[in-house]
Design a protein around this motif. Sequence first.
Motif, PDB file in Angstrom:
ATOM      1  N   THR A 126       0.832  -1.206   0.000  1.00  0.00           N
ATOM      2  CA  THR A 126       0.000   0.000   0.000  1.00  0.00           C
ATOM      3  C   THR A 126       0.862   1.250   0.000  1.00  0.00           C
ATOM      4  N   ALA A 127       1.986   1.218   0.709  1.00  0.00           N
ATOM      5  CA  ALA A 127       2.910   2.355   0.711  1.00  0.00           C
ATOM      6  C   ALA A 127       3.405   2.647  -0.706  1.00  0.00           C
ATOM      7  N   GLU A 128       3.695   1.599  -1.465  1.00  0.00           N
ATOM      8  CA  GLU A 128       4.133   1.790  -2.847  1.00  0.00           C
ATOM      9  C   GLU A 128       3.023   2.418  -3.695  1.00  0.00           C
ATOM     10  N   GLU A 129       1.786   2.025  -3.442  1.00  0.00           N
ATOM     11  CA  GLU A 129       0.653   2.604  -4.172  1.00  0.00           C
ATOM     12  C   GLU A 129       0.529   4.095  -3.889  1.00  0.00           C
ATOM     13  N   ILE A 130       0.710   4.477  -2.622  1.00  0.00           N
ATOM     14  CA  ILE A 130       0.642   5.894  -2.255  1.00  0.00           C
ATOM     15  C   ILE A 130       1.790   6.661  -2.896  1.00  0.00           C
ATOM     16  N   LEU A 131       2.984   6.079  -2.875  1.00  0.00           N
ATOM     17  CA  LEU A 131       4.143   6.754  -3.470  1.00  0.00           C
ATOM     18  C   LEU A 131       3.945   6.989  -4.964  1.00  0.00           C
ATOM     19  N   GLU A 132       3.282   6.067  -5.636  1.00  0.00           N
ATOM     20  CA  GLU A 132       2.983   6.271  -7.057  1.00  0.00           C
ATOM     21  C   GLU A 132       2.079   7.483  -7.258  1.00  0.00           C
ATOM     22  N   ARG A 133       1.106   7.668  -6.348  1.00  0.00           N
ATOM     23  CA  ARG A 133       0.222   8.831  -6.420  1.00  0.00           C
ATOM     24  C   ARG A 133       0.973  10.129  -6.154  1.00  0.00           C
ATOM     25  N   LEU A 134       2.050  10.029  -5.383  1.00  0.00           N
ATOM     26  CA  LEU A 134       2.797  11.219  -4.986  1.00  0.00           C
ATOM     27  C   LEU A 134       3.918  11.574  -5.956  1.00  0.00           C
ATOM     28  N   ALA A 135       4.128  10.769  -6.964  1.00  0.00           N
ATOM     29  CA  ALA A 135       5.202  11.046  -7.918  1.00  0.00           C
ATOM     30  C   ALA A 135       5.012  12.429  -8.532  1.00  0.00           C
ATOM     31  N   GLY A 136       6.036  13.244  -8.445  1.00  0.00           N
ATOM     32  CA  GLY A 136       5.977  14.588  -9.002  1.00  0.00           C
ATOM     33  C   GLY A 136       5.445  15.641  -8.059  1.00  0.00           C
ATOM     34  N   VAL A 137       5.007  15.259  -6.863  1.00  0.00           N
ATOM     35  CA  VAL A 137       4.522  16.232  -5.885  1.00  0.00           C
ATOM     36  C   VAL A 137       5.715  16.796  -5.114  1.00  0.00           C
ATOM     37  N   ASP A 138       5.963  18.086  -5.255  1.00  0.00           N
ATOM     38  CA  ASP A 138       7.096  18.713  -4.588  1.00  0.00           C
ATOM     39  C   ASP A 138       6.921  18.680  -3.068  1.00  0.00           C
ATOM     40  N   GLY A 139       7.998  18.293  -2.375  1.00  0.00           N
ATOM     41  CA  GLY A 139       7.982  18.325  -0.919  1.00  0.00           C
ATOM     42  C   GLY A 139       7.233  17.198  -0.255  1.00  0.00           C
ATOM     43  N   ALA A 140       6.826  16.189  -1.018  1.00  0.00           N
ATOM     44  CA  ALA A 140       6.088  15.081  -0.426  1.00  0.00           C
ATOM     45  C   ALA A 140       6.973  14.296   0.535  1.00  0.00           C
ATOM     46  N   GLY A 141       6.350  13.755   1.570  1.00  0.00           N
ATOM     47  CA  GLY A 141       7.083  12.983   2.566  1.00  0.00           C
ATOM     48  C   GLY A 141       7.267  11.536   2.151  1.00  0.00           C
ATOM     49  N   GLU A 142       8.125  10.857   2.862  1.00  0.00           N
ATOM     50  CA  GLU A 142       8.385   9.440   2.635  1.00  0.00           C
ATOM     51  C   GLU A 142       7.209   8.614   3.159  1.00  0.00           C
ATOM     52  N   VAL A 143       6.923   7.501   2.502  1.00  0.00           N
ATOM     53  CA  VAL A 143       5.886   6.571   2.951  1.00  0.00           C
ATOM     54  C   VAL A 143       6.468   5.162   2.938  1.00  0.00           C
ATOM     55  N   THR A 144       6.376   4.483   4.070  1.00  0.00           N
ATOM     56  CA  THR A 144       6.859   3.113   4.182  1.00  0.00           C
ATOM     57  C   THR A 144       5.783   2.265   4.860  1.00  0.00           C
ATOM     58  N   GLY A 145       6.024   0.972   4.952  1.00  0.00           N
ATOM     59  CA  GLY A 145       5.081   0.073   5.588  1.00  0.00           C
ATOM     60  C   GLY A 145       5.775  -0.803   6.611  1.00  0.00           C
ATOM     61  N   ALA A 146       5.034  -1.223   7.632  1.00  0.00           N
ATOM     62  CA  ALA A 146       5.593  -2.067   8.681  1.00  0.00           C
ATOM     63  C   ALA A 146       4.456  -2.758   9.424  1.00  0.00           C
ATOM     64  N   ALA A 147       4.796  -3.734  10.246  1.00  0.00           N
ATOM     65  CA  ALA A 147       3.812  -4.323  11.150  1.00  0.00           C
ATOM     66  C   ALA A 147       3.393  -3.267  12.164  1.00  0.00           C
ATOM     67  N   ASN A 148       2.200  -3.419  12.735  1.00  0.00           N
ATOM     68  CA  ASN A 148       1.622  -2.378  13.586  1.00  0.00           C
ATOM     69  C   ASN A 148       2.560  -1.899  14.691  1.00  0.00           C
ATOM     70  N   ALA A 149       3.108  -2.812  15.474  1.00  0.00           N
ATOM     71  CA  ALA A 149       3.955  -2.419  16.599  1.00  0.00           C
ATOM     72  C   ALA A 149       5.221  -1.725  16.114  1.00  0.00           C
ATOM     73  N   ASP A 150       5.811  -2.220  15.032  1.00  0.00           N
ATOM     74  CA  ASP A 150       7.015  -1.597  14.481  1.00  0.00           C
ATOM     75  C   ASP A 150       6.712  -0.199  13.956  1.00  0.00           C
ATOM     76  N   ALA A 151       5.541  -0.021  13.357  1.00  0.00           N
ATOM     77  CA  ALA A 151       5.151   1.307  12.873  1.00  0.00           C
ATOM     78  C   ALA A 151       5.068   2.289  14.033  1.00  0.00           C
ATOM     79  N   CYS A 152       4.476   1.859  15.144  1.00  0.00           N
ATOM     80  CA  CYS A 152       4.380   2.728  16.330  1.00  0.00           C
ATOM     81  C   CYS A 152       5.752   3.122  16.844  1.00  0.00           C
ATOM     82  N   GLU A 153       6.656   2.169  16.870  1.00  0.00           N
ATOM     83  CA  GLU A 153       8.006   2.443  17.378  1.00  0.00           C
ATOM     84  C   GLU A 153       8.698   3.539  16.573  1.00  0.00           C
ATOM     85  N   GLN A 154       8.357   3.647  15.289  1.00  0.00           N
ATOM     86  CA  GLN A 154       9.040   4.592  14.404  1.00  0.00           C
ATOM     87  C   GLN A 154       8.422   5.987  14.414  1.00  0.00           C
TER      88      GLN A 154
END
Length: 227
Positions: free
Chosen positions: A43-71
């Motif tokens: 899903t993160a890759e799908e969002i990044l495709e939508r953001l291609a060419g958007v200036d200043g867009a942030g990074e999007v990654t994916g993780a398991a729930n607990a790991d996402a919280c830790e980050q």
Amino acid sequence: MTAYRIAVLGGTGPQGKGLAYRFARHGHQVVLGSRAAEKAATTAEEILERLAGVDGAGEVTGAANADACEQADVVVLAVPWDGHDELVSSLPLAGKTVISCVNPLAFDKRGAHGKVVDGGEGSAAERAAALAPEATVVGAFHNVSAVLLWGEEEYVDEDVLCVGDSDEGKAVAQDLAAAVTGRRGVSAGKLRLARQLEPLTAVLISINRKYKTNSGIKITGLEHVER
């Protein structure tokens, strides 16, 4: 603008994916959380495709729930009500700002309606606060259409109502609302008012069904007020 690192749990669902897209589009760093890290990464890759060419867009990654919280410093709960308590109680949320947009809804032949939580004296947001007492829990983004969040318009023309017992926590949600609506969210009262905001989504679903639209909420009288 303050740039946040945000974990969106339920980030592979329509609401979570839409919020993640809006946050990243406006410069925030987002990590999607899911029970399956691989699904979150896809899903993160799908969002990044939508953001291609958007200036200043942030990074999007994916993780398991607990790991996402830790980050992350901010955790958005965009998860189903079923299984909510078990998930929240398992997460490392201490010291984080937690934004709940969970809507406990049910559906029958007459349409959508709000579930009664804790005998009418509770809400999903309050339940999260009880399960994660060392986190700062606020409620926001309950009533924004997932269809519009994933849409092409730069901003959704409505207001985000933010409730919480911490002014600092509400301020974070109000800041993030600007990525969705182009303006800060509305400070709408204490956390207990999530009891009204969450089931209000059922009213919007009914309106949408009747008029074949994606309705939202806009608060008048604030045009000249600094939020």
